[in-house]
Scaffold this motif. Structure first.
Motif, PDB file in Angstrom:
ATOM      1  N   LEU A 117       0.851  -1.189   0.000  1.00 13.77           N
ATOM      2  CA  LEU A 117       0.000   0.000   0.000  1.00 13.77           C
ATOM      3  C   LEU A 117       0.885   1.236   0.000  1.00 13.77           C
ATOM      4  CD1 LEU A 117      -2.964   1.086   0.406  1.00 13.77           C
ATOM      5  CD2 LEU A 117      -2.381   1.254   2.819  1.00 13.77           C
ATOM      6  N   HIS A 118       0.557   2.169  -0.886  1.00 16.05           N
ATOM      7  CA  HIS A 118       1.299   3.423  -0.953  1.00 16.05           C
ATOM      8  C   HIS A 118       0.456   4.511  -0.287  1.00 16.05           C
ATOM      9  CE1 HIS A 118       3.071   6.807  -3.689  1.00 16.05           C
ATOM     10  NE2 HIS A 118       3.434   6.908  -2.425  1.00 16.05           N
ATOM     11  N   LEU A 119       0.953   5.072   0.826  1.00 19.13           N
ATOM     12  CA  LEU A 119       0.261   6.186   1.467  1.00 19.13           C
ATOM     13  C   LEU A 119       0.758   7.460   0.800  1.00 19.13           C
ATOM     14  CD1 LEU A 119       0.513   5.446   5.289  1.00 19.13           C
ATOM     15  CD2 LEU A 119      -1.404   5.018   3.774  1.00 19.13           C
ATOM     16  N   ALA A 120      -0.138   8.173   0.177  1.00 20.23           N
ATOM     17  CA  ALA A 120       0.267   9.385  -0.528  1.00 20.23           C
ATOM     18  C   ALA A 120      -0.387  10.600   0.099  1.00 20.23           C
ATOM     19  CB  ALA A 120      -0.121   9.269  -2.003  1.00 20.23           C
ATOM     20  N   GLY A 121       0.151  11.728  -0.228  1.00 20.90           N
ATOM     21  CA  GLY A 121      -0.396  12.973   0.308  1.00 20.90           C
ATOM     22  C   GLY A 121       0.717  13.955   0.569  1.00 20.90           C
ATOM     23  N   PRO A 122       0.390  15.242   0.576  1.00 19.43           N
ATOM     24  CA  PRO A 122       1.420  16.258   0.784  1.00 19.43           C
ATOM     25  C   PRO A 122       1.955  16.244   2.221  1.00 19.43           C
ATOM     26  CG  PRO A 122      -0.746  17.264   0.699  1.00 19.43           C
ATOM     27  CD  PRO A 122      -0.942  15.826   0.364  1.00 19.43           C
ATOM     28  N   ASN A 123       3.042  16.984   2.458  1.00 24.08           N
ATOM     29  CA  ASN A 123       3.644  17.074   3.797  1.00 24.08           C
ATOM     30  C   ASN A 123       2.612  17.509   4.822  1.00 24.08           C
ATOM     31  OD1 ASN A 123       6.595  18.538   2.376  1.00 24.08           O
ATOM     32  ND2 ASN A 123       6.195  16.418   2.840  1.00 24.08           N
ATOM     33  N   GLY A 124       2.707  16.937   6.009  1.00 22.08           N
ATOM     34  CA  GLY A 124       1.877  17.413   7.109  1.00 22.08           C
ATOM     35  C   GLY A 124       0.469  16.882   7.101  1.00 22.08           C
ATOM     36  N   ILE A 125       0.161  15.966   6.184  1.00 23.25           N
ATOM     37  CA  ILE A 125      -1.217  15.487   6.115  1.00 23.25           C
ATOM     38  C   ILE A 125      -1.444  14.331   7.085  1.00 23.25           C
ATOM     39  CG2 ILE A 125      -0.960  13.760   4.298  1.00 23.25           C
ATOM     40  CD1 ILE A 125      -3.543  15.232   3.091  1.00 23.25           C
ATOM     41  N   GLY A 126      -0.345  13.784   7.611  1.00 26.20           N
ATOM     42  CA  GLY A 126      -0.494  12.750   8.641  1.00 26.20           C
ATOM     43  C   GLY A 126      -0.012  11.375   8.236  1.00 26.20           C
ATOM     44  N   LYS A 127       0.851  11.315   7.200  1.00 27.03           N
ATOM     45  CA  LYS A 127       1.357  10.001   6.776  1.00 27.03           C
ATOM     46  C   LYS A 127       2.176   9.354   7.884  1.00 27.03           C
ATOM     47  CE  LYS A 127       3.564  11.363   2.991  1.00 27.03           C
ATOM     48  NZ  LYS A 127       3.294  12.818   2.868  1.00 27.03           N
ATOM     49  N   SER A 128       3.089  10.126   8.487  1.00 29.47           N
ATOM     50  CA  SER A 128       3.932   9.560   9.542  1.00 29.47           C
ATOM     51  C   SER A 128       3.107   9.203  10.770  1.00 29.47           C
ATOM     52  CB  SER A 128       5.035  10.543   9.929  1.00 29.47           C
ATOM     53  OG  SER A 128       5.885  10.751   8.829  1.00 29.47           O
ATOM     54  N   SER A 129       2.116  10.031  11.090  1.00 31.23           N
ATOM     55  CA  SER A 129       1.256   9.719  12.236  1.00 31.23           C
ATOM     56  C   SER A 129       0.510   8.418  11.993  1.00 31.23           C
ATOM     57  CB  SER A 129       0.257  10.849  12.481  1.00 31.23           C
ATOM     58  OG  SER A 129       0.935  12.030  12.815  1.00 31.23           O
ATOM     59  N   LEU A 130       0.027   8.231  10.755  1.00 33.74           N
ATOM     60  CA  LEU A 130      -0.683   6.992  10.431  1.00 33.74           C
ATOM     61  C   LEU A 130       0.252   5.794  10.574  1.00 33.74           C
ATOM     62  CD1 LEU A 130      -3.264   5.671   9.507  1.00 33.74           C
ATOM     63  CD2 LEU A 130      -2.686   6.204   7.150  1.00 33.74           C
ATOM     64  N   MET A 131       1.499   5.961  10.131  1.00 31.88           N
ATOM     65  CA  MET A 131       2.499   4.902  10.292  1.00 31.88           C
ATOM     66  C   MET A 131       2.683   4.543  11.757  1.00 31.88           C
ATOM     67  SD  MET A 131       3.931   3.517   7.825  1.00 31.88           S
ATOM     68  CE  MET A 131       4.324   3.623   6.123  1.00 31.88           C
TER      69      MET A 131
END
Lengths: 219, 191
Positions: free
Chosen positions: B34-48
């Motif tokens: 699964l590729h989590l995409a989205g601009p900076n600050g949208i919460g990708k790292s938090s979701l990880m």
């Protein structure tokens, strides 16, 4: 070889021998001896005065030496992501921190006990007093180590955490200081029992308090 | 190899008083990525970090079968030790064998970690992850700092992991060249 044993060996190596940016066990030890050496310079060479007050100075020096390594007990590993990686592997913070208390004690408590005879010589303590000091350090330094790791975990990641850590640790360590120094007064042997009790209480609470602090810091 | 699975149910994340995303649900089985995409600050790292169990979700929950391994911006390697020793520490903790993918680190094993470049550290962190034997890889910006050659190698390692039945979740703002990649854009889950 279990994971905790591997982590403990790393802790102990780091705390004993240090690394660039995180000094080893030598610094607190030299600090402890420096205080013991400075005190006679400051109050004069009156042998009676030194013998009466010297043991208290040893305790103050021990407390301050315990505070010195606070900023490298937890902060660098938290910063580098070690605690997250351990948590991911299901290794409880409490287990890691219990071992860190043990490693911290081995790297500062035991060297202080080894250096105490030298300090006792500088402060003109007699054999009986030295014996009580050694016994007191044996009972009290595990408590100081527990308080140190707890405060280090609480202040890790804060700006000015190191200075704050020292300020927070001192009041918590006061009971240990009072009972430790008090055990050296005539008829103060009961102080050793209270010292052991305070030390045990600190040891019992510390891993959970420190573990909770690290988990709370992730939010 | 035993099957592995990672599932998210209606996840929402709040940082401070700001809701970052909500309604994130998916299910991954062995071999999927699964590729989590989205601009900076949208919460990708938090979701990880929610997947990794390091952060509590504001809503929803995560289920996983199989061990997790995370590689984020912090490599968790002792900077003063030679790379070989720093990696050996994690091999002992994980009781794992040699890494399947080597990431070209043989010549760097004697070099203290603090002298390594950003890309070399990233490769070391990926090697640690690959050696851990975990079935579910959580990769936060795995291509950051990697040049074209090592970026392709890292993606090849992910493909090899999937071929063996593993799962990979990759948060990245860069395009990925992976087979049958599912994409989850957090932009579609804004509150």
């Amino acid at each position: 070889m279990s994971a905790l044993w591997t982590i403990f060996r790393r802790d102990l190596t780091l705390l004993l021998f240090g690394a660039p940016g995180r000094g080893g066990a030598l610094l607190p030890l030299l600090f402890f001896l420096a205080v013991a050496m400075l005190y006679p310079f400051a109050v004069g060479p009156d042998a009676k005065l030194l013998a009466r007050t010297g043991a208290g100075v040893i305790w103050v020096a021990a407390l301050l030496a315990a505070i010195l390594p606070l900023d490298r007990l937890v902060e660098p590993d938290l910063e580098a992501g070690f605690f997250d990686q351990w948590a991911l592997r299901g290794i409880a913070e409490e287990g890691v921190l219990s071992l860190r208390i043990l490693a911290h004690w081995l790297s500062f408590g035991v060297p202080l006990m080894l250096a105490a005879p030298l300090a006792a010589g500088l402060l003109n303590l007699d054999g009986a007093q030295l014996w009580t000091v050694e016994l007191g350090l044996l009972l009290g330094t595990p408590g100081l180590a527990a308080i140190g790791v707890t405060i280090a975990a609480l202040t890790a990641g804060l700006r000015a955490g190191a200075a704050l850590g020292g300020l927070l640790a001192i009041p918590l360590a006061v009971p240990l200081l009072i009972f430790g120094a008090g055990s050296l007064q005539p008829g103060g042997e009961g102080g050793l029992l209270l010292l052991a009790a305070s030390s045990l209480a600190a040891l019992a609470i510390a891993p959970f308090a420190a573990g909770g602090a690290i988990r709370a810091g992730r939010e | 190899m035993q099957p592995c699975r990672l599932a998210a149910y209606d996840l929402a994340c709040r940082r401070g008083d700001r809701l970052l995303f909500r309604g994130v649900s998916f299910e991954l089985h062995g071999g999927e990525a699964l590729h989590l995409a989205g601009p900076n600050g949208i919460g990708k790292s938090s979701l990880m970090r929610i997947f990794a169990g390091l952060l509590r979700a504001y809503n929803g929950h995560v289920e996983h079968e199989g061990a997790l391994a995370l590689s984020d911006e912090r490599p968790a390697l002792d900077t003063h030790r030679p790379l070989g020793e720093a990696l050996a520490f994690w091999r002992q903790v994980d009781r794992a064998g040699e890494a399947r993918a080597d990431f070209g680190l043989e010549d760097l094993l004697d070099v203290p970690v603090r002298y390594l470049s950003t890309g070399q550290r990233k490769r070391a962190a990926l090697a640690r992850l690959a050696a851990s034997g975990a079935r579910i890889w959580l990769l936060d910006e795995p291509l950051n700092g990697l040049d074209t050659h090592w970026g392709a190698s890292a993606q090849a390692a992910i493909e090899a992991h999937r071929a063996l039945g593993g799962i990979a979740v990759i948060a990245s703002h860069q395009p990925l060249q992976l087979q049958k990649l599912r994409t989850l854009s957090l932009l579609e889950h804004l509150p």
